[in-house]
Write an enzyme that holds these catalytic residues in place. Structure first.
Site, PDB file in Angstrom:
ATOM      1  N   LYS A 201      22.760  87.473  25.191  1.00  0.00           N
ATOM      2  CA  LYS A 201      24.010  87.292  25.931  1.00  0.00           C
ATOM      3  C   LYS A 201      23.670  87.399  27.420  1.00  0.00           C
ATOM      4  O   LYS A 201      23.479  88.489  27.950  1.00  0.00           O
ATOM      5  CB  LYS A 201      25.064  88.356  25.575  1.00  0.00           C
ATOM      6  CG  LYS A 201      26.423  87.951  26.160  1.00  0.00           C
ATOM      7  CD  LYS A 201      27.266  89.093  26.670  1.00  0.00           C
ATOM      8  CE  LYS A 201      26.981  89.581  28.030  1.00  0.00           C
ATOM      9  NZ  LYS A 201      27.278  88.712  29.170  1.00  0.00           N
ATOM     10  N   GLU A 277      16.637  98.585  31.629  1.00  0.00           N
ATOM     11  CA  GLU A 277      16.136  98.370  32.994  1.00  0.00           C
ATOM     12  C   GLU A 277      17.352  98.443  33.897  1.00  0.00           C
ATOM     13  O   GLU A 277      18.191  97.542  33.871  1.00  0.00           O
ATOM     14  CB  GLU A 277      15.509  96.974  33.120  1.00  0.00           C
ATOM     15  CG  GLU A 277      14.249  96.778  32.338  1.00  0.00           C
ATOM     16  CD  GLU A 277      13.035  97.321  33.051  1.00  0.00           C
ATOM     17  OE1 GLU A 277      13.134  97.693  34.229  1.00  0.00           O
ATOM     18  OE2 GLU A 277      11.982  97.383  32.409  1.00  0.00           O
ATOM     19  N   CYS A 311      16.533  94.512  41.927  1.00  0.00           N
ATOM     20  CA  CYS A 311      16.702  95.880  41.420  1.00  0.00           C
ATOM     21  C   CYS A 311      15.796  96.860  42.157  1.00  0.00           C
ATOM     22  O   CYS A 311      16.155  98.004  42.354  1.00  0.00           O
ATOM     23  CB  CYS A 311      16.429  95.919  39.925  1.00  0.00           C
ATOM     24  SG  CYS A 311      14.977  94.991  39.467  1.00  0.00           S
ATOM     25  N   GLU A 408      23.213 102.316  45.029  1.00  0.00           N
ATOM     26  CA  GLU A 408      22.663 100.960  45.036  1.00  0.00           C
ATOM     27  C   GLU A 408      23.723  99.985  45.557  1.00  0.00           C
ATOM     28  O   GLU A 408      24.842  99.944  45.038  1.00  0.00           O
ATOM     29  CB  GLU A 408      22.266 100.557  43.619  1.00  0.00           C
ATOM     30  CG  GLU A 408      21.649  99.181  43.570  1.00  0.00           C
ATOM     31  CD  GLU A 408      21.273  98.760  42.150  1.00  0.00           C
ATOM     32  OE1 GLU A 408      22.088  98.918  41.242  1.00  0.00           O
ATOM     33  OE2 GLU A 408      20.146  98.273  41.979  1.00  0.00           O
TER      34      GLU A 408
HETATM   35  P1  NDP Z   1      26.011  94.671  34.783  1.00  0.00           P
HETATM   36  O1  NDP Z   1      25.569  95.955  34.191  1.00  0.00           O
HETATM   37  O2  NDP Z   1      27.386  94.567  35.307  1.00  0.00           O
HETATM   38  O3  NDP Z   1      25.865  93.503  33.706  1.00  0.00           O
HETATM   39  C1  NDP Z   1      24.650  93.236  33.045  1.00  0.00           C
HETATM   40  C2  NDP Z   1      24.948  92.531  31.736  1.00  0.00           C
HETATM   41  O4  NDP Z   1      25.642  93.407  30.859  1.00  0.00           O
HETATM   42  C3  NDP Z   1      25.851  91.311  31.890  1.00  0.00           C
HETATM   43  O5  NDP Z   1      25.422  90.315  30.988  1.00  0.00           O
HETATM   44  C4  NDP Z   1      27.203  91.877  31.518  1.00  0.00           C
HETATM   45  O6  NDP Z   1      28.131  90.910  31.114  1.00  0.00           O
HETATM   46  C5  NDP Z   1      26.833  92.794  30.387  1.00  0.00           C
HETATM   47  N1  NDP Z   1      27.814  93.821  30.071  1.00  0.00           N
HETATM   48  C6  NDP Z   1      28.765  94.355  30.882  1.00  0.00           C
HETATM   49  N2  NDP Z   1      29.442  95.321  30.230  1.00  0.00           N
HETATM   50  C7  NDP Z   1      28.909  95.403  28.974  1.00  0.00           C
HETATM   51  C8  NDP Z   1      29.157  96.236  27.832  1.00  0.00           C
HETATM   52  N3  NDP Z   1      30.085  97.177  27.847  1.00  0.00           N
HETATM   53  N4  NDP Z   1      28.408  96.054  26.725  1.00  0.00           N
HETATM   54  C9  NDP Z   1      27.432  95.118  26.700  1.00  0.00           C
HETATM   55  N5  NDP Z   1      27.156  94.304  27.751  1.00  0.00           N
HETATM   56  C10 NDP Z   1      27.876  94.443  28.866  1.00  0.00           C
HETATM   57  O7  NDP Z   1      24.928  94.303  35.889  1.00  0.00           O
HETATM   58  P2  NDP Z   1      24.932  93.048  36.865  1.00  0.00           P
HETATM   59  O8  NDP Z   1      24.964  91.786  36.078  1.00  0.00           O
HETATM   60  O9  NDP Z   1      25.968  93.264  37.901  1.00  0.00           O
HETATM   61  O10 NDP Z   1      23.467  93.148  37.503  1.00  0.00           O
HETATM   62  C11 NDP Z   1      23.176  93.957  38.575  1.00  0.00           C
HETATM   63  C12 NDP Z   1      22.544  95.277  38.121  1.00  0.00           C
HETATM   64  O11 NDP Z   1      21.383  95.002  37.359  1.00  0.00           O
HETATM   65  C13 NDP Z   1      22.069  96.130  39.276  1.00  0.00           C
HETATM   66  O12 NDP Z   1      22.398  97.467  39.056  1.00  0.00           O
HETATM   67  C14 NDP Z   1      20.558  95.957  39.247  1.00  0.00           C
HETATM   68  O13 NDP Z   1      19.832  97.004  39.819  1.00  0.00           O
HETATM   69  C15 NDP Z   1      20.308  95.830  37.789  1.00  0.00           C
HETATM   70  N6  NDP Z   1      19.024  95.170  37.563  1.00  0.00           N
HETATM   71  C16 NDP Z   1      17.963  95.935  37.141  1.00  0.00           C
HETATM   72  C17 NDP Z   1      16.720  95.380  36.973  1.00  0.00           C
HETATM   73  C18 NDP Z   1      15.559  96.200  36.497  1.00  0.00           C
HETATM   74  O14 NDP Z   1      14.560  95.636  36.078  1.00  0.00           O
HETATM   75  N7  NDP Z   1      15.635  97.511  36.524  1.00  0.00           N
HETATM   76  C19 NDP Z   1      16.477  93.954  37.262  1.00  0.00           C
HETATM   77  C20 NDP Z   1      17.650  93.259  37.692  1.00  0.00           C
HETATM   78  C21 NDP Z   1      18.874  93.858  37.844  1.00  0.00           C
HETATM   79  P3  NDP Z   1      29.183  90.366  32.209  1.00  0.00           P
HETATM   80  O15 NDP Z   1      28.383  89.512  33.108  1.00  0.00           O
HETATM   81  O16 NDP Z   1      30.195  89.633  31.437  1.00  0.00           O
HETATM   82  O17 NDP Z   1      29.746  91.580  32.902  1.00  0.00           O
END
Ligand code: NDP
Length: 505
Positions: A201, A277, A311, A408
């Protein structure tokens, strides 16, 4: 630095052909519409224009995808395939990604906003390289022969060994900042190499490259049901996947908030395994003996690369007092040089942030920094009345408790703090809830290794920043996550170890 922007109507370039087609989910080897028939729009963050209608997957689509992945794992050829066959298919995916590099890079730039030249130089070849690298791991699902004693069964002799097996059906949930690189490269490549099947997803914010990838994976010969891709919202598609009792492991990349919510779901369900992550607030340290010719542009790149939507962005710059003024001055000049614009323009260094929600988050932090008394050195404003462009922004005179220093931001915002001693900088560097990345700029080998050891983070960059390689593990200490992506660790994380005792006498 830009204060206004003139934007042309979007040019779809090499992405036009793919965008002219109806977009589909990939379930059980077939490109299909969502069961509900619903769709949602994905838009260009530079102009706000619509790029495509995407089928909106929800509970029913995820259930169908998990059934397909379960069947492909339990009955299909993928886990049983010879290592060399699986290796050939994964290698072919890497080749096809490179053959379609221009199109994929353009799609990424249109959908996410990042410069096309960066997507072409970094996102796409790094994704291909992960498939080429993980293809090799397909042949290493090895165990070992273990000498065991007869304490439990006196006098017995054993042939005892361990076997590594794929974990099963893996649910992947990924973010929007490196849409193809994280979903396909960091996550899928290692998961597939170990013989698992997948339901992905992706973030609903950026989907186009992963949908094009679905076509390439099929062209490479991935059997039906092995990769299933279901765009949809976190609440709905995401929660159905994380709570599904036929899913054996979740690989998640995203925010701490969502990571925590996934853990609650898993704890209340089938206790599937989880790799996380998560976010970061990474320190980038410039020592008094640093080569400032390298350190200043390096520190600017550390935060402004990919609009700060990294990130491990080096968002907290810690500078020795003796060079603080010089560094601040140099950074200001670096920020002034950055050209904002649509990612498809050759001259663009920094595109828009990904959407209105992210613009509001970043501007909210910029306002909070000013409200809490930090000094704005440069930037701080939204640019233009179309799209989501934010100036590269630098704050000085910050204190360690301010929100802009602790939380962040995930945008082009840097805080700069002076320090006096090695003890002080280690303490400050380690004083957030995160531990994802850290940078160290010094010409003294001893200082470099002392800090590399003392700073608690999953990746340390010495005299460089944002360097990534398929073979190096990536992940976080503390609240930056559980487990590692990439490298041997990522491959092993999606396997189970079985111990076999065979009594010989
Ligand atoms: P989110 O946590 O908002 O979303 C990540 C994914 O999770 C999306 O596909 C989202 O869907 C989905 N999601 C949201 N809520 C749920 C739930 N309750 N259950 C299951 N899936 C869910 O992160 P962002 O997309 O805003 O990305 C930014 C974040 O990602 C930052 O904090 C960044 O640091 C982190 N990140 C970390 C990395 C690492 O390697 N450590 C690398 C890249 C980013 P939807 O889009 O519909 O909300």
């Amino acid at each position: 630095m830009e204060t206004t922007l003139k934007l042309n109507k979007q040019d779809l370039g090499p992405a036009a052909h793919f965008l002219a087609k109806p977009q589909k989910l990939l379930i059980n080897g077939e490109f299909v519409d969502a069961v509900s028939g619903k769709t949602f729009e994905t838009t260009n963050p530079a102009t706000g224009e619509k790029l495509a209608d995407i089928p909106l997957g929800d509970e029913e689509d995820i259930n169908k995808a998990v059934d397909a992945a379960r069947k492909a794992f339990d009955e299909g050829p993928w886990p049983k395939m010879t290592p060399s066959e699986r290796q050939r298919i994964l290698y072919k995916i890497g080749d096809l990604i490179m053959e379609n590099r221009d199109e994929l890079a353009y799609l990424e730039s249109l959908d996410n906003g990042k410069p096309y030249k960066i997507a072409k130089a970094a996102d796409i070849p790094l994704t291909a390289d992960l498939f080429h690298y993980m293809a090799g791991w397909s042949r290493t699902l090895e165990g070992s022969v273990v000498p065991v004693s007869d304490i439990a069964v006196p006098g017995a002799e054993f042939h005892a060994y361990t076997v590594r097996e794929p974990v099963g059906v893996v649910g992947l949930i990924t973010p929007w900042n490196y849409p193809l690189l994280i979903a396909a490269g960091w996550q899928m490549a290692g998961v597939l190499a170990a013989g698992n099947t997948i339901v992905l997803k992706p973030s609903e914010v950026t989907l186009l490259t992963i949908l094009r990838f679905a076509e390439l994976a099929r062209e490479a010969g991935v059997p039906e049901g092995v990769i299933n891709i279901v765009p949809g919202f976190g609440a709905g598609a995401g929660t159905t996947l994380t709570s599904h009792d036929q899913v054996d492991k979740i690989g998640f990349t995203g925010s701490v908030r969502t990571g925590r919510s996934i853990l609650h779901t898993v704890a209340d369900g089938n206790l599937k395994k989880v790799t996380l992550e998560l976010g970061g607030k990474s320190p980038n340290i410039i020592l008094a003996d640093a080569d400032l010719e390298q350190a200043i542009p390096g520190a600017a790149m550390g935060i402004f690369f990919n609009h700060g939507e990294c990130c491990c962005a080096g968002s907290r710059l810690l500078v020795h007092k003796s060079v603080y003024d010089k560094v601040l001055d140099g950074l200001q000049r670096e920020a002034e040089k950055i050209k904002l614009g649509p990612g498809q323009d050759d001259g663009t260094d920094m595109g828009p942030v990904v959407n209105q929600k992210q613009e509001d988050v970043v501007m909210g932090y910029i306002n909070s920094g000013q409200d809490e008394g930090a000094s704005l050195v440069i930037g701080g404003h939204k640019v233009g009345d179309q799209g989501h462009f934010i100036q590269p922004t630098i704050f000085a005179d910050v204190n360690h408790d301010m929100k802009i220093v602790q939380e962040e931001i995930f945008g082009p915002v840097l805080t700069v703090q002076p320090f006096d001693s090695m003890e002080e900088v280690v303490k400050v560097a380690n004083d957030t809830v995160y531990g994802l990345g850290a940078g160290i700029w010094t010409t003294n080998l001893g200082n470099a290794h002392h800090l590399a050891k003392a700073v608690r983070a999953g990746t340390i960059f010495v005299n460089c920043y944002n360097v990534f390689d398929a073979a190096m593990p990536f992940g976080g200490y503390r609240m930056s996550g559980w487990g590692r992506n990439r490298g041997k660790e990522a491959f092993e994380a999606f396997t189970e170890t079985k111990a076999v005792y065979a009594k010989l006498n």
